[in-house]
Enzyme design. Structure first.
Site, mmCIF file in Angstrom:
data_model
loop_
_atom_site.group_PDB
_atom_site.id
_atom_site.type_symbol
_atom_site.label_atom_id
_atom_site.label_comp_id
_atom_site.label_asym_id
_atom_site.label_seq_id
_atom_site.Cartn_x
_atom_site.Cartn_y
_atom_site.Cartn_z
ATOM 1 N N ARG A 105 3.567 66.725 64.219
ATOM 2 C CA ARG A 105 2.876 67.983 63.910
ATOM 3 C C ARG A 105 2.894 68.890 65.131
ATOM 4 O O ARG A 105 3.334 68.503 66.198
ATOM 5 C CB ARG A 105 1.446 67.716 63.442
ATOM 6 C CG ARG A 105 0.573 67.026 64.480
ATOM 7 C CD ARG A 105 -0.860 66.844 63.981
ATOM 8 N NE ARG A 105 -1.609 66.002 64.885
ATOM 9 C CZ ARG A 105 -2.859 65.618 64.699
ATOM 10 N NH1 ARG A 105 -3.533 66.011 63.619
ATOM 11 N NH2 ARG A 105 -3.466 64.860 65.568
ATOM 12 N N ASN A 143 -5.272 73.862 63.496
ATOM 13 C CA ASN A 143 -5.996 72.635 63.828
ATOM 14 C C ASN A 143 -5.768 72.319 65.298
ATOM 15 O O ASN A 143 -4.621 72.190 65.743
ATOM 16 C CB ASN A 143 -5.487 71.454 62.990
ATOM 17 C CG ASN A 143 -6.337 70.206 63.194
ATOM 18 O OD1 ASN A 143 -7.421 70.092 62.622
ATOM 19 N ND2 ASN A 143 -5.884 69.295 64.028
ATOM 20 N N GLU A 144 -6.837 72.242 66.038
ATOM 21 C CA GLU A 144 -6.785 71.834 67.442
ATOM 22 C C GLU A 144 -5.639 72.490 68.207
ATOM 23 O O GLU A 144 -4.661 71.835 68.600
ATOM 24 C CB GLU A 144 -6.689 70.313 67.560
ATOM 25 C CG GLU A 144 -7.979 69.611 67.220
ATOM 26 C CD GLU A 144 -7.982 68.134 67.638
ATOM 27 O OE1 GLU A 144 -6.917 67.576 67.937
ATOM 28 O OE2 GLU A 144 -9.073 67.550 67.664
ATOM 29 N N GLU A 324 -15.042 67.261 63.828
ATOM 30 C CA GLU A 324 -14.551 65.893 63.611
ATOM 31 C C GLU A 324 -15.353 64.960 64.508
ATOM 32 O O GLU A 324 -15.338 65.105 65.732
ATOM 33 C CB GLU A 324 -13.063 65.787 63.953
ATOM 34 C CG GLU A 324 -12.176 66.679 63.098
ATOM 35 C CD GLU A 324 -10.696 66.550 63.448
ATOM 36 O OE1 GLU A 324 -10.326 65.623 64.188
ATOM 37 O OE2 GLU A 324 -9.922 67.406 62.989
ATOM 38 N N TRP A 332 -5.303 56.544 68.608
ATOM 39 C CA TRP A 332 -4.426 57.231 69.551
ATOM 40 C C TRP A 332 -4.675 56.913 71.021
ATOM 41 O O TRP A 332 -3.883 57.304 71.872
ATOM 42 C CB TRP A 332 -4.512 58.743 69.333
ATOM 43 C CG TRP A 332 -5.907 59.286 69.174
ATOM 44 C CD1 TRP A 332 -6.514 59.586 67.995
ATOM 45 C CD2 TRP A 332 -6.862 59.589 70.204
ATOM 46 N NE1 TRP A 332 -7.788 60.061 68.219
ATOM 47 C CE2 TRP A 332 -8.024 60.085 69.565
ATOM 48 C CE3 TRP A 332 -6.845 59.511 71.593
ATOM 49 C CZ2 TRP A 332 -9.170 60.475 70.278
ATOM 50 C CZ3 TRP A 332 -7.974 59.897 72.300
ATOM 51 C CH2 TRP A 332 -9.123 60.376 71.632
ATOM 52 N N GLU A 372 -1.761 57.708 61.286
ATOM 53 C CA GLU A 372 -3.176 57.423 61.574
ATOM 54 C C GLU A 372 -3.751 56.309 60.702
ATOM 55 O O GLU A 372 -4.960 56.239 60.485
ATOM 56 C CB GLU A 372 -3.983 58.719 61.464
ATOM 57 C CG GLU A 372 -3.590 59.683 62.572
ATOM 58 C CD GLU A 372 -4.366 60.988 62.578
ATOM 59 O OE1 GLU A 372 -5.122 61.256 61.628
ATOM 60 O OE2 GLU A 372 -4.180 61.746 63.551
ATOM 61 N N GLN A 373 -2.891 55.411 60.219
ATOM 62 C CA GLN A 373 -3.407 54.364 59.311
ATOM 63 C C GLN A 373 -4.361 53.409 60.010
ATOM 64 O O GLN A 373 -5.159 52.739 59.356
ATOM 65 C CB GLN A 373 -2.262 53.608 58.645
ATOM 66 C CG GLN A 373 -1.328 52.948 59.617
ATOM 67 C CD GLN A 373 -0.198 52.242 58.894
ATOM 68 O OE1 GLN A 373 -0.277 51.071 58.635
ATOM 69 N NE2 GLN A 373 0.845 52.976 58.546
ATOM 70 N N HIS A 375 -6.708 54.450 62.014
ATOM 71 C CA HIS A 375 -7.877 55.270 62.364
ATOM 72 C C HIS A 375 -8.952 55.083 61.297
ATOM 73 O O HIS A 375 -8.725 55.348 60.117
ATOM 74 C CB HIS A 375 -7.440 56.732 62.428
ATOM 75 C CG HIS A 375 -8.441 57.658 63.047
ATOM 76 N ND1 HIS A 375 -9.689 57.880 62.520
ATOM 77 C CD2 HIS A 375 -8.363 58.416 64.156
ATOM 78 C CE1 HIS A 375 -10.329 58.746 63.286
ATOM 79 N NE2 HIS A 375 -9.549 59.083 64.291
HETATM 80 C C1 GAL Z 1 -7.828 65.015 65.943
HETATM 81 C C2 GAL Z 1 -7.098 65.797 64.865
HETATM 82 C C3 GAL Z 1 -7.146 65.094 63.539
HETATM 83 C C4 GAL Z 1 -6.841 63.641 63.707
HETATM 84 C C5 GAL Z 1 -7.830 63.046 64.669
HETATM 85 C C6 GAL Z 1 -7.669 61.564 64.872
HETATM 86 O O1 GAL Z 1 -7.301 65.314 67.193
HETATM 87 O O2 GAL Z 1 -7.638 67.075 64.719
HETATM 88 O O3 GAL Z 1 -6.206 65.687 62.666
HETATM 89 O O4 GAL Z 1 -5.546 63.495 64.170
HETATM 90 O O5 GAL Z 1 -7.668 63.655 65.906
HETATM 91 O O6 GAL Z 1 -8.598 61.085 65.802
#
Ligand code: GAL
Length: 641
Positions: A105, A143-144, A324, A332, A372-373, A375
């Site tokens: 992304r 987003n971010e 969030e 991550w 992100e599975q 997460h």
């Molecule tokens: C943020 C992001 C989300 C998701 C999340 C995972 O940085 O905005 O889309 O990736 O982290 O922790």
């Protein structure tokens, strides 16, 4: 204000038959807001100019139908693959000149005119369609910004836009050569076309060249966000939000916030401590499953201040959210422990105590596929509740019982300046001199002293509400703040490094600081490696030590008898970077002199006052006794004020 909870949801990841049950369960949990849409461009526009809004119409109506309020995100962080066929040169380039390609992304360059107009188009189409939708109560842009290091791009589009930016700023190459000091090493230009971004130079590029590229890159983010805000605002009165990041300083968040009605940030306390905060192994072990006890609060205060920019209000009244909130292990960071039971509740309450209007968990259900599975979400991939769901429900019940929460102006102000952070990145002079870390260390000392803090913009013109103000590491004190400091009747501590350079990162004459009538001059600067420090009468400086001269009284000395703090009753200069213990002592002394109650809070225990309550947070993994009360491990209590 009554705070609310929210959740991030991706209807496009789940069978449509599942949506109604998800929505009902969100409501049952006590959730008010649901953010959707921000990565779904390829579903909204599967082929160029052929829109498919049906699924999104239905998702909004299912969610809104049970009373949830939708935050609708523009999907510009994830351009579909076909976009690259349309605009093959839209990718950002890294410092080595390589394109940053498709397959994750944020694969775009902020400066690319073609991509900008695509973003404007999708924002307009969405706003036309949903601007008056009764269920869409707020918008999120992109987003971010900056995530995955994407503010800076060395693409041809960025190079072209940078030249244009420089021409507007300096008007003539002669003026630019003078400002940058290009007579040095025969670096002068006589045509804008000769100027490149400051990458791939043989040795370090000229500091003002680097600094201006950072300024330019920040301005590109501001402009990119503004385009979308303009399109959205033309069709709705709902507030526009962006979700900022933690420990991200590559663009001026105050400047972007001028176009936002509400700011927000994405809070991943455990991920940050693991990945982004320098601390001792012992400290990281103590707070492994809780996060840094001061990091979240620092960002809450920063983004509250940003949230006041559009209205031109005082920081205390800034409108902001956590968009969030970490619900469990993330995917991550290098290592991803689970939060201690209680932390998903504590983090939410800490945000609320700092004035958050909404705390929104990321994400509803853990995805069983893609990047992100691993997460966590509030729900497991098999649709059973994950541990954070019950904590979110508890917060919702507690909110219903606590009554109004009003952010109170803090007695202490801390000036934060992105431009200065870039200046010291361009010219660190000591490998570990980071402007953001310096501000954070000051903030930590204030929190340990039990203070509630307002973050201040570097052009703050009125300090009269504060008893104590800190301005560490400001490149230059600009006129408004200079006048405010001159008129200040509390105590202000500036430095190290504050007001020691010109705007273009040269050394001024007279040498700085040149603030008010304080007779203090930094005559020589030393940076100190981790193996060294400068001992003080009490404590020590690490990283940075400035030799001061002048006639101002010396208020603290080094062990060798040199000035460590100089100044008068109201304005003082700090000549180095104190270690944590030293900073804590300096701040406690200042608080006491400024008429504030200075605590020395136990490790992990932190307090925050609103107009109605004192909140006490315990980040420790064991109960802590404080002032006759026991605060449970990973717990929060509140007392009426
Ligand atoms: C943020 C992001 C989300 C998701 C999340 C995972 O940085 O905005 O889309 O990736 O982290 O922790």
């Amino acid at each position: 204000m009554t705070p609310t909870l929210g959740v991030c949801y991706y209807p496009e990841h789940w069978p449509e038959a599942q949506w109604a049950e998800d929505a009902a369960r969100m409501v049952e949990t006590g959730i008010t807001w649901v953010r959707i849409g921000e990565f779904a461009w390829s579903l909204m526009e599967p082929t160029p100019d052929v829109m498919d809004w049906g699924w999104l119409d239905r998702a909004i109506s299912v969610l809104g139908g049970v009373g949830l309020k939708v935050v609708l995100g523009t999907p510009t962080a994830t351009p579909p693959r076909w976009m690259l066929d349309r605009h093959p040169d839209m990718l950002a380039h890294d410092a080595a000149g390589n394109p940053r390609k498709f397959g994750s992304r944020r694969h775009y360059c902020f400066s690319h005119a073609g991509y900008r107009s695509e973003c404007r188009r999708i924002a307009r189409l969405m706003a036309e369609r949903y601007g008056r939708n009764p269920h869409v109560h707020a918008w999120q842009t992109d987003n971010e910004f900056a995530c995955h290091d994407t503010t800076i791009s060395y693409s041809p589009a960025a190079a072209e836009a940078f030249r244009d930016w420089l021409a507007q700023r300096y008007q003539s190459t002669d003026a630019l050569n003078r400002a940058w000091g290009n007579v040095f090493w025969s670096m002068s230009y006589d045509d804008w076309a000769q100027i490149d971004p400051p990458n791939l130079t043989v040795t370090e590029a000229n500091h003002p060249h680097q600094l201006d590229f950072k300024r330019f890159s920040s301005d590109q983010v501001v402009a990119f966000n503004r385009l979308q805000c303009d399109e959205i605002r033309a069709h709705t009165d709902a507030p526009i939000i962006h979700n900022f990041m933690g420990r991200e300083t590559s663009f001026d968040h105050f400047a972007v916030s001028r176009d936002l009605d509400i700011t927000s940030w994405d809070s991943y306390p455990i991920g940050f401590l693991s990945d982004r905060i320098e601390e001792t192994p012992d400290f990281k072990a103590r707070f492994l499953k809780q996060g840094h006890p001061d990091n979240q609060a620092f960002h809450h205060d920063i983004y509250r201040a940003c949230g006041a920019m559009r209205a031109g209000d005082v920081p205390a009244n800034g409108r902001w959210w956590v968009m969030e909130q970490q619900p469990g292990p993330v995917n991550w960071a290098p290592w991803n422990p689970a939060p201690l039971p209680g932390m998903c509740r504590l983090w939410a309450w800490e945000a609320i105590a700092h004035g958050a209007e909404c705390v929104s968990y990321f994400r509803w259900r853990q995805a069983p596929f893609a990047q992100e599975q691993m997460h966590a979400g509030l729900m497991r991939p098999d649709n059973q509740p994950a541990p954070a769901l019950a904590e979110a429900a508890q917060v919702a019940r507690e909110i219903a019982g606590i009554g109004d929460i009003t952010a109170a102006p803090a007695p202490v102000g801390l000036v934060l300046d992105y431009d200065s952070i870039w200046a010291w990145e361009a010219q660190p002079q000591g490998a570990d001199f980071h402007g953001f870390d310096l501000a954070f260390d000051a903030y930590r000392a204030l929190r340990r002293a039990g203070q509630s803090v307002d973050i201040l913009h570097p052009d703050t013109a009125d300090l009269s509400g504060y008893k104590l103000v800190l301005a560490p590491g400001l490149l230059k004190i600009r006129p408004a703040l200079g006048a405010a400091l001159e008129a200040f009747s509390g105590i202000a501590l500036i430095g190290p490094r504050t007001d020691t350079k010109t705007t273009e990162l040269s050394i001024p004459t007279p040498m700085g600081p040149n603030v008010a009538d304080m007779d203090v001059t930094v005559s020589l600067t030393e940076s100190l490696p981790p193996i060294a420090s400068e001992p003080l009468e009490q404590g020590r400086f690490i990283r940075w030590f400035e030799h001061l001269e002048g006639t101002a009284p010396v208020l603290l000395k080094t062990a060798a008898g040199q000035p460590a703090i100089m100044g008068g009753a109201h304005l003082r200069y700090l000549a180095g970077w104190p270690d944590h213990e030293t900073f804590a002592r300096i701040i406690r002394d200042l608080c006491a002199q400024a008429g504030l109650v200075a605590e020395d809070l136990p490790d992990g225990l932190r307090i925050r006052d609103t107009a109605e309550h004192r909140f006490v947070f315990n980040y420790a993994a064991h109960p802590v006794d404080w002032n006759g009360t026991t605060v449970p491990a990973a717990g929060v209590i509140w007392q009426p004020l």
